[in-house]
Design a protein around this motif. Structure first.
Motif, PDB file in Angstrom:
ATOM      1  N   ASP A   1       5.425  -1.264 -13.483  1.00  0.00           N
ATOM      2  CA  ASP A   1       5.666  -2.020 -12.244  1.00  0.00           C
ATOM      3  C   ASP A   1       5.125  -3.444 -12.379  1.00  0.00           C
ATOM      4  O   ASP A   1       5.747  -4.402 -11.929  1.00  0.00           O
ATOM      5  CB  ASP A   1       4.956  -1.361 -11.050  1.00  0.00           C
TER       6      ASP A   1
ATOM      7  N   ASP B   1      -6.115   4.024  -5.739  1.00  0.00           N
ATOM      8  CA  ASP B   1      -5.408   4.225  -4.464  1.00  0.00           C
ATOM      9  C   ASP B   1      -4.523   3.030  -4.143  1.00  0.00           C
ATOM     10  O   ASP B   1      -3.416   3.178  -3.654  1.00  0.00           O
ATOM     11  CB  ASP B   1      -6.401   4.440  -3.314  1.00  0.00           C
ATOM     12  N   VAL B   2      -5.029   1.856  -4.413  1.00  0.00           N
ATOM     13  CA  VAL B   2      -4.209   0.660  -4.218  1.00  0.00           C
ATOM     14  C   VAL B   2      -3.225   0.529  -5.373  1.00  0.00           C
ATOM     15  O   VAL B   2      -2.037   0.323  -5.177  1.00  0.00           O
ATOM     16  CB  VAL B   2      -5.083  -0.611  -4.115  1.00  0.00           C
ATOM     17  N   GLY B   3      -3.706   0.685  -6.576  1.00  0.00           N
ATOM     18  CA  GLY B   3      -2.831   0.527  -7.738  1.00  0.00           C
ATOM     19  C   GLY B   3      -2.301  -0.895  -7.794  1.00  0.00           C
ATOM     20  O   GLY B   3      -3.062  -1.857  -7.727  1.00  0.00           O
ATOM     21  N   TYR B   4      -0.997  -1.015  -7.902  1.00  0.00           N
ATOM     22  CA  TYR B   4      -0.393  -2.342  -7.881  1.00  0.00           C
ATOM     23  C   TYR B   4       0.674  -2.393  -6.787  1.00  0.00           C
ATOM     24  O   TYR B   4       1.518  -1.505  -6.699  1.00  0.00           O
ATOM     25  CB  TYR B   4       0.249  -2.681  -9.228  1.00  0.00           C
ATOM     26  N   VAL B   5       0.631  -3.419  -5.983  1.00  0.00           N
ATOM     27  CA  VAL B   5       1.645  -3.616  -4.952  1.00  0.00           C
ATOM     28  C   VAL B   5       2.197  -5.029  -5.057  1.00  0.00           C
ATOM     29  O   VAL B   5       1.439  -5.986  -5.258  1.00  0.00           O
ATOM     30  CB  VAL B   5       1.060  -3.405  -3.535  1.00  0.00           C
ATOM     31  N   GLN B   6       3.522  -5.156  -4.933  1.00  0.00           N
ATOM     32  CA  GLN B   6       4.145  -6.471  -5.013  1.00  0.00           C
ATOM     33  C   GLN B   6       3.515  -7.395  -3.985  1.00  0.00           C
ATOM     34  O   GLN B   6       3.346  -7.020  -2.842  1.00  0.00           O
ATOM     35  CB  GLN B   6       5.646  -6.352  -4.761  1.00  0.00           C
ATOM     36  N   GLY B   7       3.173  -8.578  -4.415  1.00  0.00           N
ATOM     37  CA  GLY B   7       2.479  -9.512  -3.534  1.00  0.00           C
ATOM     38  C   GLY B   7       1.080  -9.779  -4.088  1.00  0.00           C
ATOM     39  O   GLY B   7       0.594 -10.905  -4.036  1.00  0.00           O
TER      40      GLY B   7
ATOM     41  N   TYR C   1      -2.486  -3.215   1.280  1.00  0.00           N
ATOM     42  CA  TYR C   1      -1.736  -2.728   0.121  1.00  0.00           C
ATOM     43  C   TYR C   1      -1.700  -1.213  -0.014  1.00  0.00           C
ATOM     44  O   TYR C   1      -0.938  -0.682  -0.812  1.00  0.00           O
ATOM     45  CB  TYR C   1      -2.334  -3.320  -1.172  1.00  0.00           C
TER      46      TYR C   1
ATOM     47  N   VAL D   1      -1.068   2.827   0.809  1.00  0.00           N
ATOM     48  CA  VAL D   1       0.122   3.540   1.288  1.00  0.00           C
ATOM     49  C   VAL D   1       0.280   3.385   2.800  1.00  0.00           C
ATOM     50  O   VAL D   1      -0.679   3.547   3.550  1.00  0.00           O
ATOM     51  CB  VAL D   1       0.030   5.039   0.938  1.00  0.00           C
ATOM     52  N   GLY D   2       1.480   3.041   3.224  1.00  0.00           N
ATOM     53  CA  GLY D   2       1.742   2.841   4.648  1.00  0.00           C
ATOM     54  C   GLY D   2       1.451   1.419   5.107  1.00  0.00           C
ATOM     55  O   GLY D   2       1.724   1.059   6.237  1.00  0.00           O
ATOM     56  N   LEU D   3       0.891   0.610   4.221  1.00  0.00           N
ATOM     57  CA  LEU D   3       0.519  -0.773   4.547  1.00  0.00           C
ATOM     58  C   LEU D   3      -0.138  -0.874   5.935  1.00  0.00           C
ATOM     59  O   LEU D   3       0.298  -1.671   6.780  1.00  0.00           O
ATOM     60  CB  LEU D   3       1.736  -1.700   4.475  1.00  0.00           C
TER      61      LEU D   3
END
Ligand SMILES: Nc1nc2c(ncn2[C@@H]2O[C@H](COP(=O)(O)OP(=O)(O)O)[C@@H](O)[C@H]2O)c(=O)[nH]1
Ligand SMILES: [Mg+2]
Lengths: 356, 215
Positions: A124, A163-169, A206, A208-210
């Protein structure tokens, strides 16, 4: 600093592209550049004096900083609101975010994360690397130092906090930091922000569920209605809600699509004062463009909310306007209101993380 | 309210672009609405939006297209945009089998959040990368038939079939809608024209808005 390094690609000499003073490749009408008019000697002198003052305030390598902040917090706040001198920005950001302390308390941890751990998010991250600040010279070269650092920081974080991992942004946040500090420093600043070393933790943006994005959008929605009632009414009629234009304000703290010189000034204040500056700047933008916005129908409105005019992007106009908007008390109340409906943030997070 | 010249259309159709991150959704949209392609485009954060007005089956149709961030985490905000959409373009990358494998998950996502009669078109994008192709046309075709979706392969880069993809889904939506209005007792065509957007559930926001603004 690495951002100055512009090398030919694969041995083929290339003409150096024209870049603005922050390293973004120039378009004909570049909106990323700040004021470029040549400075008068007087202005130059004033800038020098400002830097000297800042150096004194910080002390060698930041040694006097804490002391100074404790003694004269208002002076520090006022100076930061005027903008941190660009040459000291990286250091000061690390001091005000608390990341310096994290770095010192965790020697060797970053290296461990980068070299020895593997992350479920690696693919990702790779997919987005060339899509992060694609117009910046430091990040343009495929597998160049900029892209490598960006990958390392994001990968390290995705392991550090699975838990956060990678999130776009997140890439835009990390990318912005990397223009002002080393990989390891940028990593710990990211940790300081997401884990809340000084201010409210950002990780809820970031996870899950933002959950924190949802809360901030709720708060912004109400603030717009209260602070700019006529515009709020117009938005309601046109069925515009903040998720259509403001998600990226929060998720990337204005670093995704705003002119860089403005983003930097916002970041100076954001790191010292916390997320309320994001609300204030957002409201100031809407206020500045108010009379145009209230006339626009749905589609043009959305377009306008994603493409603010250049004159609105002048930090010396926009920021004072933002500072004059008081939001703290209402933000707190609206947060409580939101939590009454949806539960406390920590519970919202826990709920989502435990597979039901 | 007086119609502005640029607001002149017979129907307004809302369509969503979904699919894994990186498959080319944003570039399909920019190719269709602005005839632009960008090799180094930014990843989409949240939702983006663009429109184009075109002729479909002799009618002037305004396509209102919502482009969404593909990463799973973002569904928390993007799924709200499925509501009221008449069409969905579900995109995968013909060079990345996982993006094709995930198509079923996206279908489930639509079943959970979109109107049940939404028109879905499966799009295999990046056909210009011939040497990297990893999803066979026949496999995707077979899958689409089984699931009752229309199917097309595109290249946003070379502008191959992009126009056709949008034309096809818009025609399909148009046909369903005109059939529906014939079946209903209401004096159909004119009311459609005046209402502009039509045939969407009562929960759809934009529909309500456009209806109100013309009355
Ligand atoms: N070769 C090729 N590359 C494409 C095509 N469409 C998109 N891309 C590239 O794939 C990457 C992701 O595209 P983007 O539109 O941002 O994908 P999204 O995440 O689905 O919106 C970008 O680097 C694009 O330039 C295509 O048809 N052919
Ligand atoms: Mg996209």
């Amino acid at each position: 600093m690495e951002k100055k390094r512009v090398e030919e690609q694969e041995g083929v000499p290339v003409a150096l592209p024209k870049v603005d003073r922050f390293g973004f490749v120039k378009q004909e009408t570049s909106a990323t550049d700040g004021p470029t008019k040549s400075r008068s000697a007087l202005e130059h002198e004033r800038e020098e004096r400002r830097i000297r003052k800042w150096r004194k305030m910080i002390g060698v390598g930041g040694s006097d900083w804490k002391h100074y902040v404790r003694r004269k917090p208002h002076v520090v706040k006022r100076r930061i609101r005027k903008g941190i001198p660009d040459c000291l920005r990286g250091l000061v950001w690390q001091l005000i975010s608390g990341s310096r302390d994290l770095l010192l308390m965790n020697p060797g941890v970053y290296e461990q994360l980068v070299i020895y751990e593997t992350s479920a998010s690696e693919l990702d991250i790779i997919r987005d690397i060339s899509r992060t600040f694609p117009s910046h010279i430091f990040f343009q070269q495929r597998h160049g130092p900029g892209q490598r650092s960006l990958y390392n920081v994001l990968k390290a974080y995705s392991v550090y906090d699975r838990d956060v991992g990678y999130v776009q942004g997140m890439g835009f946040v990390a990318g912005l930091l990397l223009l002002y500090m080393s990989e390891e420093d940028a990593f710990w600043l990211l940790v300081a922000l997401l884990k809340g070393a000084v201010h409210a933790p950002m990780e809820g943006l970031y996870l899950v569920g933002l959950p924190l994005v949802q809360q901030y959008l709720f708060q912004l929605d109400h603030l717009v209605k209260e602070y700019l009632p006529k515009l709020g009414e117009h938005f309601a009629q046109e069925m515009i809600n903040p998720s259509m234009y403001a998600s990226q304000w929060f998720i990337t703290v204005f670093s995704y699509s705003f002119p860089f010189h403005l983003a930097l000034r916002i970041w100076d204040v954001f790191l010292f004062e916390g997320v309320k500056i994001v609300f204030k700047v957002g409201l100031a933008l809407l206020k500045y463009c108010h009379d145009d916005l209230v006339k626009l129908p749905f589609e043009k409105l959305i377009h306008a909310l994603r493409n603010f005019p250049n004159d609105a992007m002048n930090p010396d106009m926009l920021l004072p306007m933002a500072y004059s908007i008081k939001v703290s008390k209402r933000l707190e109340e609206l947060k409580e209101e939101y939590e009454k409906e949806n539960g406390k943030l920590s519970d919202r997070i826990r709920q989502k993380l435990q597979p039901s | 309210m007086a119609r502005r010249p640029d607001e002149d259309y017979d129907y307004l159709f809302k369509v969503v672009l979904i699919g894994d991150s990186g498959v080319g959704k944003s570039n399909l949209l920019s190719r269709f609405t602005r005839n632009e392609f960008c090799l180094e485009s930014k990843s989409t954060i949240g939702v983006e939006f663009a429109t184009r007005t075109l002729q479909v089956e002799g009618r002037t149709i305004k396509a209102q297209i919502w482009d969404t961030a593909g990463q799973e985490r973002y569904r928390a905000i993007t799924s709200a945009y499925y509501r009221g959409a008449l069409g969905a373009l579900l995109v995968y990358d013909v060079t990345k089998p996982t993006t094709f494998d995930n198509v079923s998950r996206w279908l489930k996502e639509l079943r959970d959040h979109a109107d049940s009669n939404i028109v879905i078109m499966l799009i295999g994008n990046k056909t210009d990368l011939k040497h990297l192709r990893a999803v066979a046309t026949e496999d995707a075709q077979g899958f689409a038939e089984k699931e009752g979706l229309s199917f097309i392969e595109t290249s946003a880069l070379e502008a191959t079939n992009v126009e056709k993809a949008f034309q096809t889904i818009l025609s399909e939506i148009y046909r369903i809608i005109s059939k529906k209005s014939l079946a209903s007792d209401e004096p159909a065509p004119t009311s459609i024209k005046e209402g502009k957007t039509l045939v969407v559930g009562p929960q759809d926001n934009n529909t309500k808005k456009t209806c109100c603004s013309t009355s």
